[in-house]
Design an enzyme around this catalytic site. Structure first.
Site, PDB file in Angstrom:
ATOM      1  CG  ASN A 194     113.601  20.002 -42.766  1.00 20.79           C
ATOM      2  OD1 ASN A 194     114.387  20.437 -42.039  1.00 20.79           O
ATOM      3  ND2 ASN A 194     112.342  19.863 -42.515  1.00 20.79           N
ATOM      4  NE  ARG A 244     111.737  23.777 -41.181  1.00 21.60           N
ATOM      5  CZ  ARG A 244     111.698  23.556 -40.072  1.00 21.60           C
ATOM      6  NH1 ARG A 244     112.328  22.205 -39.617  1.00 21.60           N
ATOM      7  NH2 ARG A 244     110.769  24.054 -38.786  1.00 21.60           N
ATOM      8  CG  HIS A 303     105.011  26.077 -36.879  1.00 20.58           C
ATOM      9  ND1 HIS A 303     104.378  26.077 -35.689  1.00 20.58           N
ATOM     10  CD2 HIS A 303     105.795  25.068 -36.749  1.00 20.58           C
ATOM     11  CE1 HIS A 303     104.691  25.045 -34.948  1.00 20.58           C
ATOM     12  NE2 HIS A 303     105.797  24.593 -35.476  1.00 20.58           N
ATOM     13  NE  ARG A 333     109.201  23.699 -28.648  1.00 26.26           N
ATOM     14  CZ  ARG A 333     109.220  23.788 -30.161  1.00 26.26           C
ATOM     15  NH1 ARG A 333     108.880  25.049 -30.585  1.00 26.26           N
ATOM     16  NH2 ARG A 333     109.135  22.877 -30.724  1.00 26.26           N
ATOM     17  CD  GLU A 386     106.688  22.468 -42.076  1.00 32.52           C
ATOM     18  OE1 GLU A 386     106.535  21.359 -41.554  1.00 32.52           O
ATOM     19  OE2 GLU A 386     107.119  23.458 -41.605  1.00 32.52           O
TER      20      GLU A 386
END
Ligand code: AMP
Length: 375
Positions: free
Chosen positions: A6, A67, A156, A216, A357
């Site tokens: 990743n 990823r 996601h 955010r 993940e």
């Protein structure tokens, strides 16, 4: 055994996973890449270090899984990487300028270090490629949207694929459950998943839409943006504000939910407003996705906030008994691990599912390699 990479904007995470079992072998994280004083001036240096670290444990390495944040419209699932795939990931850079270049750096270095190994790209957007047109289309001028690639992609996806599958198994409906996944970490998203297919998701063309996040804004009226630009801010300044100085942080100066909750408990009004806005938005999405799905079997909480914060789960779901959603307070407060936290008489199950993940990337990578070998 799969090496999962990743390669993010300022860090590289790596892990060796044997999907049989599954067994985790060696994992690590290199941070502060490119920062002043860091021993890792760039991604190549960090990835070479990662390859060195895993080498003694990498007997029987069969593939590398990467990823990749944005697959654009081209990728609807994981793919074996070749020069063409690299080119297409490059073409999606304008859609994810902060992420795709670092993901590409990881791919380039690993292809150089392990030229004989299959390398697979697993996209954050891919699980959402099943969004029906009604959910993925913005109601703007069609020609403009098509020319500029403007549509909802969702993010996601790797986490949502994993968590929705585990939650569906937990309620005994592995292939047919209707699941609402709430991935609440620093970034946050809600998704509606029906029988393993994503049918709606809150993040859009970029990871800025939807829920209130750490820094955010999530949903705002697009008119706000033009108002601010006409008032003297540049487009870059508005974007920087919406991405880095909004959300919980914008409202109260803290983006860590633990700190926000401590301040709420101490009677802090700014923190209370931030917390209320955050939870209100989440409740709206649960209502919306209940309507989208028609019937909900399980609501699954994941991510740093979703997995660890009993107060957030309690507040978000309080008062939803008329929708068949009842938490069990003791289960909700119990510590850690994948578990059901709903009451026995709750029509809709509520689950906490720690996301994984890396494991999902390893599983998808192994599947691509097996498929390629059997062709
Ligand atoms: P993630 O991006 O999934 O790693 O989530 C990171 C976020 O999880 C942090 O910014 C924290 O706000 C949040 N978090 C972690 N532990 C807790 C906790 N015990 N209670 C509330 N929030 C938490």
């Amino acid at each position: 055994m799969i090496l999962v990479i990743n390669s993010g904007s300022s860090s590289v995470k790596y892990e060796l996973i044997d999907v049989e079992g599954p067994t985790r072998h060696q994992a690590g994280k290199i941070e502060r890449i490119g920062e002043p004083g860091s021993p890792f001036p760039d991604h190549a240096a960090a990835l070479e270090k990662a390859a060195e670290e895993v080498a003694p444990h990498a007997d029987g390495l069969t593939a590398v899984g990467h990823r990749v944040v944005h697959g654009g419209a081209a990728f609807t699932g994981p793919v074996l990487i070749d020069d063409d795939v690299v080119k297409q990931i490059e073409e999606a850079v304008p859609l994810a300028p902060l992420h795709n270049p670092s993901n590409l750096a990881g791919i380039e270095v690993m292809r150089r270090l392990h030229p004989g190994l299959p390398q697979v790209a697993v996209f954050d957007t891919a699980f959402h490629s099943t969004l029906p047109p009604a959910a993925r289309t913005y109601a703007i001028d069609r020609e403009v949207a098509e020319r500029a690639g403007v549509r909802r992609y969702g993010f996601h996806g790797t986490s949502t694929a994993y968590v929705s599958r585990v939650a569906a198994e937990m309620v005994g409906k592995p292939d047919m459950a209707n699941v609402i996944v709430l991935h609440l970490g620093n970034g946050a998203s809600a998704s509606a998943v029906s029988a393993g297919r994503c049918v709606d998701t809150s993040m859009g063309m970029t990871p800025l839409e939807g829920l209130v996040m750490g820094t955010r804004s999530g949903d705002v009226d697009p008119g706000v943006i033009f108002h601010l630009i006409r008032g003297g801010m540049t487009p870059d300044e508005v974007e920087e504000m919406l991405v880095h100085r909004s959300g919980l942080y914008g409202l109260c100066g803290d983006n860590d939910m633990r700190t926000v909750l401590d301040r709420v408990a101490a009677g802090d009004d700014e923190a209370a407003l931030a917390y209320n806005v955050y939870c209100h938005r989440l409740r709206k999405y649960i209502g919306a996705y209940t309507a989208v799905l028609g019937r909900v079997d399980v609501i699954a909480f994941t991510g740093g906030v979703g997995e660890n914060s009993a107060p957030v789960r309690r507040k978000v779901l309080s008062g939803l008994a008329p929708m068949g959603i009842r938490l069990d307070p003791t289960r909700n407060s119990s510590v850690r691990g994948a578990r059901l936290v709903s009451a026995d008489d709750s029509a809709v199950a509520v689950a906490v599912v720690p996301t994984d993940e890396e494991l999902e990337i390893a599983i998808e990578t192994a599947a691509v390699v097996a498929r390629t070998n059997s062709e």
